[in-house]
Design a protein around this motif. Structure first.
Motif, PDB file in Angstrom:
ATOM      1  N   LEU A  94     -11.504  46.020  10.854  1.00  0.00           N
ATOM      2  CA  LEU A  94     -12.944  45.983  10.637  1.00  0.00           C
ATOM      3  C   LEU A  94     -13.252  44.843   9.673  1.00  0.00           C
ATOM      4  O   LEU A  94     -12.629  44.724   8.614  1.00  0.00           O
ATOM      5  CB  LEU A  94     -13.444  47.303  10.052  1.00  0.00           C
ATOM      6  CG  LEU A  94     -13.588  48.484  11.005  1.00  0.00           C
ATOM      7  CD1 LEU A  94     -14.050  49.718  10.229  1.00  0.00           C
ATOM      8  CD2 LEU A  94     -14.575  48.174  12.128  1.00  0.00           C
ATOM      9  N   LEU A  95     -14.209  43.998  10.038  1.00  0.00           N
ATOM     10  CA  LEU A  95     -14.551  42.877   9.168  1.00  0.00           C
ATOM     11  C   LEU A  95     -16.054  42.655   9.159  1.00  0.00           C
ATOM     12  O   LEU A  95     -16.783  43.057  10.067  1.00  0.00           O
ATOM     13  CB  LEU A  95     -13.810  41.606   9.586  1.00  0.00           C
ATOM     14  CG  LEU A  95     -14.024  41.010  10.979  1.00  0.00           C
ATOM     15  CD1 LEU A  95     -15.309  40.197  11.056  1.00  0.00           C
ATOM     16  CD2 LEU A  95     -12.844  40.127  11.351  1.00  0.00           C
ATOM     17  N   SER A  96     -16.497  41.971   8.112  1.00  0.00           N
ATOM     18  CA  SER A  96     -17.894  41.544   8.003  1.00  0.00           C
ATOM     19  C   SER A  96     -17.924  40.174   7.349  1.00  0.00           C
ATOM     20  O   SER A  96     -16.956  39.743   6.717  1.00  0.00           O
ATOM     21  CB  SER A  96     -18.720  42.540   7.189  1.00  0.00           C
ATOM     22  OG  SER A  96     -18.257  42.608   5.847  1.00  0.00           O
ATOM     23  N   GLY A  97     -19.040  39.499   7.484  1.00  0.00           N
ATOM     24  CA  GLY A  97     -19.172  38.174   6.885  1.00  0.00           C
ATOM     25  C   GLY A  97     -19.847  37.214   7.850  1.00  0.00           C
ATOM     26  O   GLY A  97     -20.334  37.619   8.899  1.00  0.00           O
ATOM     27  N   PRO A  98     -19.915  35.952   7.459  1.00  0.00           N
ATOM     28  CA  PRO A  98     -19.174  35.311   6.374  1.00  0.00           C
ATOM     29  C   PRO A  98     -19.896  35.406   5.027  1.00  0.00           C
ATOM     30  O   PRO A  98     -21.087  35.685   4.968  1.00  0.00           O
ATOM     31  CB  PRO A  98     -19.096  33.857   6.835  1.00  0.00           C
ATOM     32  CG  PRO A  98     -20.412  33.662   7.547  1.00  0.00           C
ATOM     33  CD  PRO A  98     -20.689  34.963   8.243  1.00  0.00           C
TER      34      PRO A  98
END
Length: 234
Positions: A94-98
């Motif tokens: 799971l990732l978020s960004g930038p």
């Protein structure tokens, strides 16, 4: 506005050095549009109170396929890096960004001076690769410190970059001592580059024990704090 948190599939895993690994991942919902030097946040299902949030700089410029390249070192007994080292192709993150503001200024009216410690080279590598892809590199110097020669990230690539672009100077250092010893080794190369010389645009990346003393030195030589761009990981 909050950034979208989305799953990303691990496409490839590569060991860059004996203690540094690269993951190539592909976000599943939408592309992550970023500037070289920025980072994404991973939400890892480990730790006392999951998720464990960890920031990782993007190692390669924007890809036409939307894939992202993350690079990290294995921290002894590190909860986050141990989890990442256990991933296999096909697994999901799971990732978020930038996120982040470690980027080149809009106008490159000065020479560039990059300094990094170990995996602090990752965002700088992304910036350099983007610059090289756009044409001739501006006048620039990279001082990068690794704990040993076999832990110099992107060493052959940077040697080739220096050979192809006379405007780029690559200065690797092997030093595995204390923070102070690493800073002193860096200062030996830095002092001749800034003493009685026109101002450059410095970009420093690494742990605080590396970045802060070098920023302080540059300020002592006449740089304003805002003229020194920094990225720290601890």
């Amino acid at each position: 506005m909050a950034k979208l948190t989305q799953p990303a599939t691990v496409l490839a895993i590569t060991d860059l050095t004996p203690h540094v690994r690269q993951l190539v991942v592909l976000p599943k919902i939408q592309r992550v549009l970023f500037q070289p030097g920025q980072w994404v946040s991973l939400q890892l299902p480990v730790g006392i109170k999951p998720p464990l949030n960890r920031a990782y700089s993007l190692a390669e410029p924007l890809s036409p396929t939307g894939q992202l390249t993350l690079v990290f070192d294995r921290v002894p007994h590190g909860t986050g890096s141990s989890y990442l080292y256990g991933l296999k192709t096909g697994d999901e993150l799971l990732l978020s960004g930038p996120y982040g503001n470690f980027a080149l200024p809009p106008s490159l009216d000065r020479d560039l001076l990059f300094m990094s410690r170990y995996t602090g080279l990752v965002p700088i590598h992304c910036i350099l690769k983007q610059l090289a892809a756009s044409g001739a590199l501006p006048q620039s110097v990279l001082i990068t410190v690794g704990p040993a020669e076999d832990e110099w990230l992107y060493h052959n690539e940077l040697l080739a970059l220096a050979a192809q672009h006379p405007s780029f100077r690559y200065m690797p250092v092997a030093e595995n001592g204390t923070d102070q010893e690493v800073v002193e080794a860096t200062l030996k190369l830095l002092r001749p580059l800034v003493t009685d010389r026109p101002k450059v645009t410095p970009l420093l990346s690494g742990i605080k024990g590396f970045v802060r003393p070098l920023r302080a030195y540059l300020m002592e030589t006449g740089y304003d704090r805002k003229e020194v761009k920094t990225e720290t990981y601890d």
